[in-house]
Design a protein around this motif. Sequence first.
Motif, mmCIF file in Angstrom:
data_model
loop_
_atom_site.group_PDB
_atom_site.id
_atom_site.type_symbol
_atom_site.label_atom_id
_atom_site.label_comp_id
_atom_site.label_asym_id
_atom_site.label_seq_id
_atom_site.Cartn_x
_atom_site.Cartn_y
_atom_site.Cartn_z
ATOM 1 N N PHE A 22 -36.849 49.640 7.076
ATOM 2 C CA PHE A 22 -37.216 49.340 5.836
ATOM 3 C C PHE A 22 -36.749 47.924 5.099
ATOM 4 O O PHE A 22 -36.798 47.953 3.962
ATOM 5 N N VAL A 23 -36.199 47.080 6.016
ATOM 6 C CA VAL A 23 -35.779 45.838 5.556
ATOM 7 C C VAL A 23 -36.748 45.263 4.670
ATOM 8 O O VAL A 23 -36.619 44.201 3.649
ATOM 9 N N GLY A 24 -38.271 45.328 4.957
ATOM 10 C CA GLY A 24 -39.057 44.461 4.137
ATOM 11 C C GLY A 24 -39.782 45.333 3.009
ATOM 12 O O GLY A 24 -40.957 45.175 2.518
ATOM 13 N N ASP A 25 -39.254 46.708 2.804
ATOM 14 C CA ASP A 25 -40.000 47.646 2.014
ATOM 15 C C ASP A 25 -39.947 47.053 0.484
ATOM 16 O O ASP A 25 -38.892 46.849 -0.030
ATOM 17 N N PRO A 26 -40.964 47.029 -0.264
ATOM 18 C CA PRO A 26 -40.914 46.367 -1.639
ATOM 19 C C PRO A 26 -39.886 46.865 -2.499
ATOM 20 O O PRO A 26 -39.457 46.280 -3.383
ATOM 21 N N TYR A 27 -40.193 48.424 -2.526
ATOM 22 C CA TYR A 27 -39.291 49.078 -3.652
ATOM 23 C C TYR A 27 -37.768 48.787 -3.427
ATOM 24 O O TYR A 27 -36.821 48.457 -4.260
ATOM 25 N N SER A 159 -45.425 56.622 -1.107
ATOM 26 C CA SER A 159 -45.281 55.456 -0.395
ATOM 27 C C SER A 159 -44.681 54.473 -1.092
ATOM 28 O O SER A 159 -45.215 54.242 -2.372
ATOM 29 N N THR A 160 -43.883 53.466 -0.653
ATOM 30 C CA THR A 160 -43.430 52.324 -1.309
ATOM 31 C C THR A 160 -43.705 51.020 -0.795
ATOM 32 O O THR A 160 -43.071 50.127 -1.364
ATOM 33 N N SER A 161 -44.741 50.900 0.096
ATOM 34 C CA SER A 161 -45.105 49.839 0.449
ATOM 35 C C SER A 161 -46.713 49.774 0.632
ATOM 36 O O SER A 161 -47.286 50.579 1.163
ATOM 37 N N PRO A 162 -47.573 48.892 0.076
ATOM 38 C CA PRO A 162 -49.106 48.832 0.059
ATOM 39 C C PRO A 162 -49.391 48.533 1.927
ATOM 40 O O PRO A 162 -50.249 49.085 2.073
ATOM 41 N N ARG A 163 -48.374 47.822 2.326
ATOM 42 C CA ARG A 163 -48.809 47.918 3.842
ATOM 43 C C ARG A 163 -48.884 49.141 4.514
ATOM 44 O O ARG A 163 -49.567 49.157 5.355
ATOM 45 N N ASN A 164 -48.221 50.150 4.051
ATOM 46 C CA ASN A 164 -48.187 51.391 4.860
ATOM 47 C C ASN A 164 -49.213 52.448 4.392
ATOM 48 O O ASN A 164 -49.504 53.426 4.909
ATOM 49 N N MET A 188 -44.326 52.872 -6.809
ATOM 50 C CA MET A 188 -44.456 53.962 -5.817
ATOM 51 C C MET A 188 -45.781 54.554 -6.159
ATOM 52 O O MET A 188 -46.368 54.540 -7.124
ATOM 53 N N ARG A 189 -46.092 54.967 -4.948
ATOM 54 C CA ARG A 189 -47.486 55.516 -4.878
ATOM 55 C C ARG A 189 -47.436 57.254 -4.272
ATOM 56 O O ARG A 189 -47.238 57.271 -3.058
ATOM 57 N N PRO A 190 -47.313 58.125 -5.131
ATOM 58 C CA PRO A 190 -47.427 59.541 -4.651
ATOM 59 C C PRO A 190 -48.898 59.796 -3.970
ATOM 60 O O PRO A 190 -49.658 59.310 -4.244
#
Length: 198
Positions: A22-27, A159-164, A188-190
């Motif tokens: 999660f080193v690159g996780d935007p949140y 989800s805390t990353s649009p990449r995922n 954050m996207r439920p």
Amino acid sequence: MRLRHALRRDLPAIADLWAEAFVGDPYLRWIQPDDRRWPEFGRAWMTFIVELTFERGHTYVHEAVDVAVAWIPPDLSLVGPDDVVRGRGIIAEHSGEARADEAVATIMAARARALDVPHWTPQYLGVRPARQGAGLGSAAVAPMLHVCDDEGLPCVLVSTSPRNLPFHERLGFRVDGEVVTADGAAVMRPMHREPTVR
């Protein structure tokens, strides 16, 4: 790929794996954007989370610790009031009081979007960066998704990353909305997934 239930001795390795994944996780990087301070915060936060998932859910790990996933069952909550206070304290220690207040407010707002029916929650899924893109994440969650389908229960995640998002969508999850931090810097996207009839 074969997963096994994590043992207590696995928890430090899982925390390290999740911090790396999660080193690159935007949140999470909004909480702690400083590259020099990330390792300490990442490990503290992930240790907090993996201890909770170990005690209150099902945490699975690959023997080589290349992937680990934690699930919270329908009849349990990951956090109670004391845990929220503890988590806020970790954020405050590493990123300051203001950021801690903002982060907790965002997390709680996202959690409030969860389905109000019994559901499984894939809490954290981490794949070592060098192994990402090889299908390990999909393989790691597939057994429990089959359980959800067999039990006729939905799944909920944030989800805390649009990449995922494409990864989650391929598994059948759909975005239910967006919860934006007060400064608009992170989202954050439920998401939820209805059971599939097989």
